[in-house]
Scaffold this active site. Structure first.
Site, short mmCIF file in Angstrom:
data_model
loop_
_atom_site.label_atom_id
_atom_site.label_comp_id
_atom_site.label_asym_id
_atom_site.label_seq_id
_atom_site.Cartn_x
_atom_site.Cartn_y
_atom_site.Cartn_z
N ALA A 65 43.73 47.44 40.89
CA ALA A 65 44.33 47.50 39.56
C ALA A 65 43.99 46.18 38.86
CB ALA A 65 45.83 47.68 39.69
N GLY A 108 44.27 49.16 44.27
CA GLY A 108 44.23 50.42 43.54
C GLY A 108 42.89 51.15 43.68
N GLU A 111 43.19 53.00 46.81
CA GLU A 111 44.17 54.07 46.56
C GLU A 111 43.56 55.19 45.72
OE1 GLU A 111 46.85 51.02 45.15
OE2 GLU A 111 48.34 51.59 46.64
N GLU A 131 47.12 43.59 48.27
CA GLU A 131 48.21 43.25 47.33
C GLU A 131 49.14 42.17 47.88
OE1 GLU A 131 47.20 46.32 48.13
OE2 GLU A 131 47.26 47.66 46.40
N1 CO8 Z 1 41.63 42.70 38.36
C1 CO8 Z 1 41.08 42.01 37.32
N2 CO8 Z 1 39.89 41.39 37.38
C2 CO8 Z 1 39.23 41.44 38.57
C3 CO8 Z 1 39.73 42.11 39.69
C4 CO8 Z 1 40.99 42.78 39.55
N3 CO8 Z 1 41.55 43.50 40.56
N4 CO8 Z 1 38.87 41.96 40.72
C5 CO8 Z 1 37.85 41.23 40.24
N5 CO8 Z 1 38.05 40.90 38.95
C6 CO8 Z 1 37.20 40.11 38.07
C7 CO8 Z 1 37.27 38.62 38.41
O1 CO8 Z 1 38.38 38.04 37.82
C8 CO8 Z 1 35.95 38.12 37.84
O2 CO8 Z 1 36.10 38.01 36.45
P1 CO8 Z 1 35.59 36.62 35.70
O3 CO8 Z 1 34.11 36.63 35.92
O4 CO8 Z 1 36.00 36.84 34.27
O5 CO8 Z 1 36.26 35.50 36.41
C9 CO8 Z 1 35.00 39.30 38.08
O6 CO8 Z 1 35.83 40.45 38.29
C10 CO8 Z 1 34.14 39.13 39.33
O7 CO8 Z 1 35.00 38.86 40.41
P2 CO8 Z 1 34.77 37.60 41.41
O8 CO8 Z 1 34.12 36.48 40.71
O9 CO8 Z 1 36.08 37.34 42.09
O10 CO8 Z 1 33.73 38.27 42.43
P3 CO8 Z 1 33.49 37.90 43.95
O11 CO8 Z 1 32.26 38.64 44.35
O12 CO8 Z 1 33.54 36.43 44.16
O13 CO8 Z 1 34.77 38.52 44.75
C11 CO8 Z 1 36.41 40.23 45.25
C12 CO8 Z 1 34.96 39.91 44.81
C13 CO8 Z 1 36.61 39.77 46.72
C14 CO8 Z 1 36.60 41.73 45.16
C15 CO8 Z 1 37.41 39.48 44.34
O14 CO8 Z 1 37.08 39.74 42.98
C16 CO8 Z 1 38.84 39.88 44.55
O15 CO8 Z 1 39.48 39.45 45.50
N6 CO8 Z 1 39.39 40.69 43.61
C17 CO8 Z 1 40.79 41.09 43.64
C18 CO8 Z 1 41.05 42.12 44.70
C19 CO8 Z 1 42.51 42.48 44.72
O16 CO8 Z 1 43.37 41.68 45.01
N7 CO8 Z 1 42.82 43.77 44.42
C20 CO8 Z 1 44.17 44.27 44.40
C21 CO8 Z 1 44.72 44.23 43.01
S1 CO8 Z 1 46.43 44.67 42.92
C22 CO8 Z 1 46.44 46.36 42.97
O17 CO8 Z 1 45.43 47.00 43.02
C23 CO8 Z 1 47.79 46.99 42.92
C24 CO8 Z 1 47.69 48.50 42.75
C25 CO8 Z 1 49.04 49.13 42.53
C26 CO8 Z 1 49.54 48.92 41.14
C27 CO8 Z 1 50.68 49.78 40.88
C28 CO8 Z 1 51.41 49.36 39.60
C29 CO8 Z 1 52.62 50.22 39.32
#
Ligand code: CO8
Length: 257
Positions: A65, A108, A111, A131
């Site tokens: 998400a 997400g 999911e 998460e």
């Molecule tokens: N949300 C927003 N932006 C994201 C996300 C995300 N989940 N994942 C990556 N991005 C963005 C980064 O911020 C970055 O943007 P910018 O260039 O502007 O800084 C761009 O994508 C590229 O990402 P990275 O530079 O981090 O790329 P890497 O190759 O270094 O790393 C990863 C890749 C390991 C996937 C890393 O991006 C990461 O850890 N991302 C987050 C993963 C995460 O924690 N996901 C869970 C999110 S929470 C969730 O899904 C909850 C769901 C339930 C919600 C229910 C609500 C009711």
């Protein structure tokens, strides 16, 4: 609806939906949700489409998400907007949806893949529920669906440590149905969807309904449900056609009647 975050195309009788927010690794924001639901609803009501594939890029199916969209929400916002409630509409789609997952399927994203009917993974796929590392927990079904797919011990491990599972472990654990080379992923998923789309749509939809019922009821009720659906398929011309074609050693010509 003009789509900004997804691409849609048809390949024969298959509807292909590609998540397309490359700069955010296909993070799922409310726009993506609205567009995905619109696209599956559209393909769902298109008589020329028999099955769908949802995919992302080679680097990310979806990295979760959209954290930046959620970051500033108060409890009141999160509760009153219930901004992910639309995912239930996604899961109500009656035609089969295959998730074709390459790269990251996190939070997400994992999911969403599990909301599809089955997952075909590229050999570079990585699944996880990270998460916990953000101070929250799965919120779009991860604690429930992952547990049903892989069992309690592995689901606890994934959700509590936030670690990722590679494609081989995901296949061993029952999370994905098959692993294919990343370069063949979409082609293989479309091929599987096209195979499904050749069959009689009523039997395809009832099969999906019956397998899903296994997750929601007792064995006895599920078996009775399956039997009623099985009997009901004898009301369709396609049952006569399918069995006649077998006896006559020819390909069936299903009409969904
Ligand atoms: N949300 C927003 N932006 C994201 C996300 C995300 N989940 N994942 C990556 N991005 C963005 C980064 O911020 C970055 O943007 P910018 O260039 O502007 O800084 C761009 O994508 C590229 O990402 P990275 O530079 O981090 O790329 P890497 O190759 O270094 O790393 C990863 C890749 C390991 C996937 C890393 O991006 C990461 O850890 N991302 C987050 C993963 C995460 O924690 N996901 C869970 C999110 S929470 C969730 O899904 C909850 C769901 C339930 C919600 C229910 C609500 C009711």
């Amino acid at each position: 609806m003009t789509y900004e975050t997804i691409l849609t195309e048809t390949r024969g009788k298959v509807g292909l939906i590609t998540l397309n927010r490359p700069k955010a690794l296909n993070a799922l924001n409310s726009r993506v949700l609205a567009e995905l639901v619109a696209a599956v609803t559209d393909f769902g009501s298109n008589a020329d489409i028999g099955a769908m594939v949802v995919t992302g890029s080679e680097k990310a199916f979806a990295a979760g998400a959209d954290i930046k969209e959620m970051q500033a929400l108060s409890y009141a916002d999160a509760y009153t907007q219930d901004f992910f409630v639309g995912w239930e509409d996604f899961t109500r789609t009656r035609k089969p949806i295959i998730a074709a997952v390459a790269g990251y399927a996190l939070g997400g994203g994992c999911e969403l893949a599990m909301m599809c009917d089955f997952i075909i993974a590229a050999d570079n796929a990585k699944f996880g529920q990270p998460e916990i590392t953000l101070g929250v927990m799965p919120g779009m079904g991860g604690s429930q669906r992952l547990t049903r797919f892989v069992g309690k011990s592995k689901a606890m491990d994934m959700c509590l440590t936030g670690r990722m599972m590679d494609a081989q472990e995901a296949e061993r654990s029952g999370l994905v149905s098959r692993v294919v080379p990343a370069s063949d992923l979409v082609e293989e998923a479309v091929k599987a969807a096209a195979k499904i789309a050749e069959f009689s749509l009523p039997s395809v939809m009832m099969t999906k309904e019956a397998v899903n019922r296994a997750y929601e009821t007792t064995l006895g009720e599920g078996l009775r449900f399956e039997r009623r659906l099985f009997h009901s398929l004898f009301a369709f011309e396609d049952q006569k056609e399918g069995m006649a074609a077998f006896a006559e050693k020819r390909k069936p010509n299903f009409t969904n009647r």
